[in-house]
Design an enzyme around this catalytic site. Structure first.
Site, PDB file in Angstrom:
ATOM      1  N   ASP A  35      81.501 -39.287 144.190  1.00  0.00           N
ATOM      2  CA  ASP A  35      82.680 -40.072 144.566  1.00  0.00           C
ATOM      3  C   ASP A  35      83.103 -39.743 145.990  1.00  0.00           C
ATOM      4  OD1 ASP A  35      83.355 -41.714 142.290  1.00  0.00           O
ATOM      5  OD2 ASP A  35      83.755 -39.850 141.213  1.00  0.00           O
ATOM      6  N   ASP A 193      83.476 -47.182 135.286  1.00  0.00           N
ATOM      7  CA  ASP A 193      83.871 -45.944 135.951  1.00  0.00           C
ATOM      8  C   ASP A 193      85.369 -45.700 135.797  1.00  0.00           C
ATOM      9  OD1 ASP A 193      83.779 -43.697 137.499  1.00  0.00           O
ATOM     10  OD2 ASP A 193      83.540 -44.747 139.414  1.00  0.00           O
TER      11      ASP A 193
HETATM   12  C1  DX5 Z   1      87.659 -42.611 140.427  1.00  0.00           C
HETATM   13  C2  DX5 Z   1      86.198 -42.247 140.479  1.00  0.00           C
HETATM   14  C3  DX5 Z   1      85.606 -41.977 139.127  1.00  0.00           C
HETATM   15  C4  DX5 Z   1      86.209 -40.778 138.480  1.00  0.00           C
HETATM   16  C5  DX5 Z   1      85.962 -40.780 137.000  1.00  0.00           C
HETATM   17  O1  DX5 Z   1      88.095 -42.935 141.689  1.00  0.00           O
HETATM   18  O2  DX5 Z   1      85.466 -43.301 141.056  1.00  0.00           O
HETATM   19  O3  DX5 Z   1      84.191 -41.843 139.244  1.00  0.00           O
HETATM   20  O4  DX5 Z   1      85.737 -39.586 139.023  1.00  0.00           O
HETATM   21  O5  DX5 Z   1      86.695 -39.736 136.421  1.00  0.00           O
HETATM   22  P1  DX5 Z   1      87.084 -39.716 134.881  1.00  0.00           P
HETATM   23  O6  DX5 Z   1      85.808 -39.871 134.099  1.00  0.00           O
HETATM   24  O7  DX5 Z   1      87.742 -38.397 134.689  1.00  0.00           O
HETATM   25  O8  DX5 Z   1      88.012 -40.868 134.659  1.00  0.00           O
HETATM   26 ZN    ZN Z   2      83.260 -43.233 140.918  1.00  0.00          ZN
END
Ligand code: DX5
Ligand code: ZN
Length: 235
Positions: A35, A193
């Site tokens: 990310d 995501d």
């Molecule tokens: C949010 C990111 C995601 C995030 C997902 O901006 O793009 O990839 O890290 O995290 P979880 O699975 O904890 O929601």
């Molecule tokens: Zn992401």
């Protein structure tokens, strides 16, 4: 389509990224999700090509760069040189922003229509280097804005939280977007995501997604192998 699990290292201990990557490999994870945030497209700042390159060096799994940054076209080469297998650019970087989010510090960024020509040119730049070209869309951006570029994308990343942070609650409006893409004949990967866990994943897969992206559900669980196996069992 078999269900794949992609783990975002955003919830890993950044002092021990190599160990986190090894844990992913041991646990049966299919892909690593990085990310990338710039403090402009989203309110948070994470990592850039240097750390993405380090991640690529320490795993044999394909690494996906999710670019939550302004002007992603300026950084495509840097991430490809870092060794990533796929790049996701945000649709919201390729169209006129809604008035509520045009200025610096106004989030989430959202668009209603795209400059399909500019986006297509960037997707082709990614594909020309043998990498997967992916488009991410924020929860407030209508999925139909992708209608003219369905054949240009290897994958779509449907955001099911507002981008910026892990550990947020799943936004169910992501589900009809997945159904729309499959209904429109999109045959590539559909990743979801944000907020993916045992409760939300079955509906996501039923809607037609085949890549489950998770950060907190994986890294906060004391049996990550079971987490991955449980998600991959869904189809
Ligand atoms: C949010 C990111 C995601 C995030 C997902 O901006 O793009 O990839 O890290 O995290 P979880 O699975 O904890 O929601
Ligand atoms: Zn992401």
């Amino acid at each position: 389509m078999a269900t794949e699990v992609s783990v975002s290292i955003l919830s890993a201990d950044f002092g021990k990224i190599a160990e986190a990557l090894q844990l992913c490999e041991r646990s049966g994870v299919d892909r690593i999700h990085v990310d990338v945030m710039d403090g402009h497209f989203v309110p948070n700042i994470t990592i850039g090509p240097v750390v993405a390159a380090a991640a690529c060096r320490h795993t044999r799994l394909p690494v996906v760069a999710h670019l939550m940054i302004e002007h992603p076209w300026d950084y495509l080469d840097a991430f490809m040189e870092a060794g990533v297998s796929a790049i996701a650019v945000h649709a919201e970087c390729y169209g006129a922003r809604r008035s509520s989010c045009r200025a610096y510090g106004q989030y989430p960024k959202e668009v209603d229509t795209l400059d399909a020509g500019q986006l297509t040119a960037d997707l082709r730049r990614i594909r020309a280097q043998g990498r997967q070209a992916c488009v991410a869309i924020n929860p407030g951006t209508p999925v139909a804005c992708l209608k003219d570029i369905l054949g240009e994308m290897d994958a779509v990343l449907v955001m099911s939280v507002q981008p910026g942070f892990s550990g947020q609650k799943f936004i169910p409006e992501a589900l009809p977007k997945i159904e729309w893409l499959r209904g429109a004949g999109f045959k590539g990967d559909i990743g979801v995501d944000g907020g993916v866990n045992a409760e939300t994943a079955p509906g996501v897969v039923r809607a037609g997604a085949n890549v489950l992206i998770t950060a907190s559900y994986f890294f906060t669980n004391n049996d990550p192998t079971a987490v991955v196996a449980g998600l991959k069992r869904l189809f």
